[in-house]
Design an enzyme around this catalytic site. Structure first.
Site, PDB file in Angstrom:
ATOM      1  N   GLY A   7       0.837  -1.199   0.000  1.00 31.71           N
ATOM      2  CA  GLY A   7       0.000   0.000   0.000  1.00 31.71           C
ATOM      3  C   GLY A   7       0.866   1.240   0.000  1.00 31.71           C
ATOM      4  O   GLY A   7       1.361   1.667   1.035  1.00 31.71           O
ATOM      5  N   GLY A  12       2.333   4.701   3.384  1.00 35.13           N
ATOM      6  CA  GLY A  12       3.238   3.728   2.764  1.00 35.13           C
ATOM      7  C   GLY A  12       4.370   4.385   1.990  1.00 35.13           C
ATOM      8  O   GLY A  12       5.529   3.945   2.056  1.00 35.13           O
ATOM      9  N   ASN A  95      -5.457   3.112  11.304  1.00 35.31           N
ATOM     10  CA  ASN A  95      -6.346   3.736  12.278  1.00 35.31           C
ATOM     11  C   ASN A  95      -7.520   2.792  12.478  1.00 35.31           C
ATOM     12  O   ASN A  95      -7.841   2.006  11.596  1.00 35.31           O
ATOM     13  CB  ASN A  95      -6.892   5.062  11.736  1.00 35.31           C
ATOM     14  CG  ASN A  95      -5.947   6.222  11.961  1.00 35.31           C
ATOM     15  OD1 ASN A  95      -5.029   6.149  12.766  1.00 35.31           O
ATOM     16  ND2 ASN A  95      -6.175   7.313  11.246  1.00 35.31           N
ATOM     17  N   LYS A 173      -6.098   6.332  20.380  1.00 30.17           N
ATOM     18  CA  LYS A 173      -6.145   6.940  19.030  1.00 30.17           C
ATOM     19  C   LYS A 173      -7.535   6.819  18.427  1.00 30.17           C
ATOM     20  O   LYS A 173      -8.021   7.744  17.756  1.00 30.17           O
ATOM     21  CB  LYS A 173      -5.091   6.251  18.147  1.00 30.17           C
ATOM     22  CG  LYS A 173      -5.020   6.788  16.724  1.00 30.17           C
ATOM     23  CD  LYS A 173      -3.749   7.550  16.433  1.00 30.17           C
ATOM     24  CE  LYS A 173      -3.880   8.531  15.289  1.00 30.17           C
ATOM     25  NZ  LYS A 173      -3.511   8.072  13.994  1.00 30.17           N
ATOM     26  N   GLU A 251     -13.065   4.847   6.649  1.00 24.78           N
ATOM     27  CA  GLU A 251     -12.769   3.856   7.702  1.00 24.78           C
ATOM     28  C   GLU A 251     -13.795   3.936   8.853  1.00 24.78           C
ATOM     29  O   GLU A 251     -13.517   3.519   9.957  1.00 24.78           O
ATOM     30  CB  GLU A 251     -11.342   4.074   8.221  1.00 24.78           C
ATOM     31  CG  GLU A 251     -10.289   3.748   7.165  1.00 24.78           C
ATOM     32  CD  GLU A 251      -8.853   3.895   7.674  1.00 24.78           C
ATOM     33  OE1 GLU A 251      -8.481   5.005   8.082  1.00 24.78           O
ATOM     34  OE2 GLU A 251      -8.120   2.889   7.652  1.00 24.78           O
TER      35      GLU A 251
HETATM   36  N1  LIG Z   1      -2.379   9.789   6.199  1.00 28.01           N
HETATM   37  C1  LIG Z   1      -2.078   9.969   7.480  1.00 28.01           C
HETATM   38  O1  LIG Z   1      -1.515  11.018   7.867  1.00 28.01           O
HETATM   39  C2  LIG Z   1      -2.347   8.893   8.498  1.00 28.01           C
HETATM   40  C3  LIG Z   1      -2.950   7.679   8.157  1.00 28.01           C
HETATM   41  N2  LIG Z   1      -3.138   6.710   9.125  1.00 28.01           N
HETATM   42  C4  LIG Z   1      -3.729   5.403   8.801  1.00 28.01           C
HETATM   43  O2  LIG Z   1      -2.815   4.667   7.990  1.00 28.01           O
HETATM   44  C5  LIG Z   1      -3.549   3.824   7.071  1.00 28.01           C
HETATM   45  C6  LIG Z   1      -3.125   4.180   5.642  1.00 28.01           C
HETATM   46  O3  LIG Z   1      -3.527   5.531   5.422  1.00 28.01           O
HETATM   47  P1  LIG Z   1      -3.109   6.380   4.140  1.00 28.01           P
HETATM   48  O4  LIG Z   1      -1.737   6.045   3.725  1.00 28.01           O
HETATM   49  O5  LIG Z   1      -3.452   7.783   4.448  1.00 28.01           O
HETATM   50  O6  LIG Z   1      -4.139   5.798   3.050  1.00 28.01           O
HETATM   51  P2  LIG Z   1      -4.107   5.975   1.463  1.00 28.01           P
HETATM   52  O7  LIG Z   1      -5.511   5.789   0.997  1.00 28.01           O
HETATM   53  O8  LIG Z   1      -3.365   7.211   1.092  1.00 28.01           O
HETATM   54  O9  LIG Z   1      -3.224   4.739   0.997  1.00 28.01           O
HETATM   55  C7  LIG Z   1      -3.625   3.415   1.004  1.00 28.01           C
HETATM   56  C8  LIG Z   1      -2.962   2.754  -0.176  1.00 28.01           C
HETATM   57  O10 LIG Z   1      -3.225   1.362  -0.139  1.00 28.01           O
HETATM   58  C9  LIG Z   1      -3.336   0.949  -1.478  1.00 28.01           C
HETATM   59  N3  LIG Z   1      -3.973  -0.368  -1.567  1.00 28.01           N
HETATM   60  C10 LIG Z   1      -5.240  -0.716  -1.258  1.00 28.01           C
HETATM   61  N4  LIG Z   1      -5.433  -2.029  -1.463  1.00 28.01           N
HETATM   62  C11 LIG Z   1      -4.260  -2.520  -1.917  1.00 28.01           C
HETATM   63  C12 LIG Z   1      -3.826  -3.801  -2.309  1.00 28.01           C
HETATM   64  N5  LIG Z   1      -4.638  -4.857  -2.316  1.00 28.01           N
HETATM   65  N6  LIG Z   1      -2.551  -3.968  -2.709  1.00 28.01           N
HETATM   66  C13 LIG Z   1      -1.687  -2.916  -2.745  1.00 28.01           C
HETATM   67  N7  LIG Z   1      -2.040  -1.662  -2.395  1.00 28.01           N
HETATM   68  C14 LIG Z   1      -3.311  -1.473  -1.980  1.00 28.01           C
HETATM   69  C15 LIG Z   1      -4.136   2.046  -2.155  1.00 28.01           C
HETATM   70  O11 LIG Z   1      -3.983   1.948  -3.545  1.00 28.01           O
HETATM   71  P3  LIG Z   1      -4.853   2.828  -4.585  1.00 28.01           P
HETATM   72  O12 LIG Z   1      -4.205   4.195  -4.588  1.00 28.01           O
HETATM   73  O13 LIG Z   1      -4.639   2.090  -5.858  1.00 28.01           O
HETATM   74  O14 LIG Z   1      -6.259   2.863  -4.103  1.00 28.01           O
HETATM   75  C16 LIG Z   1      -3.467   3.274  -1.532  1.00 28.01           C
HETATM   76  O15 LIG Z   1      -2.347   3.681  -2.290  1.00 28.01           O
HETATM   77  C17 LIG Z   1      -5.034   4.111   7.338  1.00 28.01           C
HETATM   78  O16 LIG Z   1      -5.557   3.154   8.223  1.00 28.01           O
HETATM   79  C18 LIG Z   1      -5.020   5.494   7.988  1.00 28.01           C
HETATM   80  O17 LIG Z   1      -6.145   5.708   8.810  1.00 28.01           O
HETATM   81  C19 LIG Z   1      -2.723   6.913  10.401  1.00 28.01           C
HETATM   82  C20 LIG Z   1      -2.153   8.093  10.771  1.00 28.01           C
HETATM   83  C21 LIG Z   1      -1.922   9.176   9.873  1.00 28.01           C
HETATM   84  C1  LIG Z   2      -5.033  12.405  14.008  1.00 28.68           C
HETATM   85  C2  LIG Z   2      -5.747  12.625  12.684  1.00 28.68           C
HETATM   86  C3  LIG Z   2      -7.147  13.127  12.942  1.00 28.68           C
HETATM   87  C4  LIG Z   2      -4.925  13.687  11.983  1.00 28.68           C
HETATM   88  O1  LIG Z   2      -5.513  14.205  10.848  1.00 28.68           O
HETATM   89  C5  LIG Z   2      -5.786  11.330  11.920  1.00 28.68           C
HETATM   90  O2  LIG Z   2      -5.261  10.337  12.366  1.00 28.68           O
HETATM   91  C6  LIG Z   2      -6.534  11.173  10.645  1.00 28.68           C
HETATM   92  O3  LIG Z   2      -6.718  12.145   9.921  1.00 28.68           O
HETATM   93  O4  LIG Z   2      -6.947  10.025  10.391  1.00 28.68           O
END
Ligand SMILES: NC(=O)C1=CN([C@@H]2O[C@H](COP(=O)(O)OP(=O)(O)OC[C@H]3O[C@@H](n4cnc5c(N)ncnc54)[C@H](OP(=O)(O)O)[C@@H]3O)[C@@H](O)[C@H]2O)C=CC1
Ligand SMILES: CC(C)(CO)C(=O)C(=O)O
Length: 284
Positions: A7, A12, A95, A173, A251
């Site tokens: 991901g 990622g 999350n 969280k 989510e």
């Molecule tokens: N962004 C943030 O600041 C924060 C995020 N989080 C948590 O971290 C997790 C990830 O968040 P975030 O990075 O923002 O999410 P995104 O939606 O930006 O990224 C998720 C990625 O996973 C990919 N994906 C989905 N299914 C597959 C698969 N089967 N194989 C390979 N890749 C796949 C998606 O691909 P595609 O683009 O093709 O859909 C996408 O690029 C979540 O649970 C979020 O709540 C926690 C704290 C902070």
């Molecule tokens: C802590 C917070 C609210 C920061 O934006 C977050 O984890 C999210 O957006 O999912």
């Protein structure tokens, strides 16, 4: 270490780049376009560029450590793929809490992580770091080796800490996310407004109180934490608001949905948030 990262979204891409400075990193994506763009441009964070190996998820192979950075709704698809690999270490960074049930069925050493960095995706190979935080990792089952792995992942510009009660940290969280995420997503506002708008602040307090009661956490401490995070990330667009704007499944099931399901008491404000976000998703 030989590390696989599934991901390459905001989290990622960020983790892959930072780890690629000291480890052998392979990123796994699900679409060819993103794969081509990363191969061509590398990953860009602010002005820095990083090169990693990148493959499609169908070519997933065993690594010393596999970090799973997809969102909650996409985890179920990965379960059989992960289970087809020889036993290794998996680190889940999501999350919400609904994956706890699902990952029990995996035949691997499992760790859980909490990401406190503020990162947002600019395009398929570029992320913006809004605020350097930290990542906390802990063991999901006994006899794991999260401490040893944390030690190998840690760097001063990429702090990773061992957490001996990661479930407690995830509970803290999920309370914060159950307040900030749906309110920002419903009103299309940045995080800070959840506590600066006096009407939303009242609902925020009620959400925090209900979630704390369900998860048996201290109500006042949780509310302090919610306000602290809303203040520290006041200009952030929450991940749920990003999903709503992009017309993607949120989510909500793993955050407010999880709290409502866990509850033995009436939690009307949490339940309303759940239904309102589900109603928005239907229109996508
Ligand atoms: N962004 C943030 O600041 C924060 C995020 N989080 C948590 O971290 C997790 C990830 O968040 P975030 O990075 O923002 O999410 P995104 O939606 O930006 O990224 C998720 C990625 O996973 C990919 N994906 C989905 N299914 C597959 C698969 N089967 N194989 C390979 N890749 C796949 C998606 O691909 P595609 O683009 O093709 O859909 C996408 O690029 C979540 O649970 C979020 O709540 C926690 C704290 C902070
Ligand atoms: C802590 C917070 C609210 C920061 O934006 C977050 O984890 C999210 O957006 O999912």
């Amino acid at each position: 270490m030989d590390i696989g990262i599934i991901g390459l979204g905001a989290v990622g891409l960020f983790i892959s780049s930072k780890l690629s400075e000291r480890h052998d990193v392979t990123g796994y994506v699900r679409n060819q376009k993103q794969l081509n763009e990363i191969r061509e441009n590398g990953i860009q964070i602010n002005k820095d560029r990083y090169q990693i190996r990148v493959k499609t998820i169908e070519r997933l192979q065993k690594h010393d450590l596999i970090i799973i950075c997809v969102k909650q709704p996409h985890l179920a698809y990965l379960m059989p793929i992960l289970n087809s690999l020889d036993k290794t270490c998996l680190l889940f960074i999501q999350n919400g809490l609904s994956h706890i049930q699902m990952i029990q069925e995996l035949n691997h050493f499992i760790m859980l992580g909490v990401c406190e960095h503020g990162v947002s995706k600019v395009n398929s190979h570029q992320v913006q770091l809004n605020g350097l935080g930290q990542i906390k990792v802990g063991d999901f089952q006994e006899h794991n080796d999260a401490k040893h792995i944390q030690h190998q992942l840690y760097a001063s510009d990429f702090p990773v800490f061992y957490d001996d009660d990661i479930i407690q940290t995830m509970n803290e969280k999920v309370i914060v996310n159950s307040v900030i995420n749906p309110l920002t997503a419903l009103f299309d506002i940045e995080n800070g407004q959840v506590i600066t708008n006096p009407y939303l602040k009242k609902i925020a307090y009620q959400l925090s109180k209900e979630a704390s009661e369900v998860l048996e956490m201290n109500c006042e401490k949780s509310w302090e934490k919610v306000q602290e995070v809303a203040h520290n990330t006041k200009n952030n667009v929450s991940s749920m608001l990003v999903d709503i704007r992009m017309k993607r499944t949120t989510e909500i099931e793993s955050i407010n949905g999880y709290i409502v399901k866990q509850s033995k008491i009436d939690v009307p404000t949490q339940s309303n948030m759940y239904h309102l976000i589900k109603a928005k998703e239907i229109n996508h």
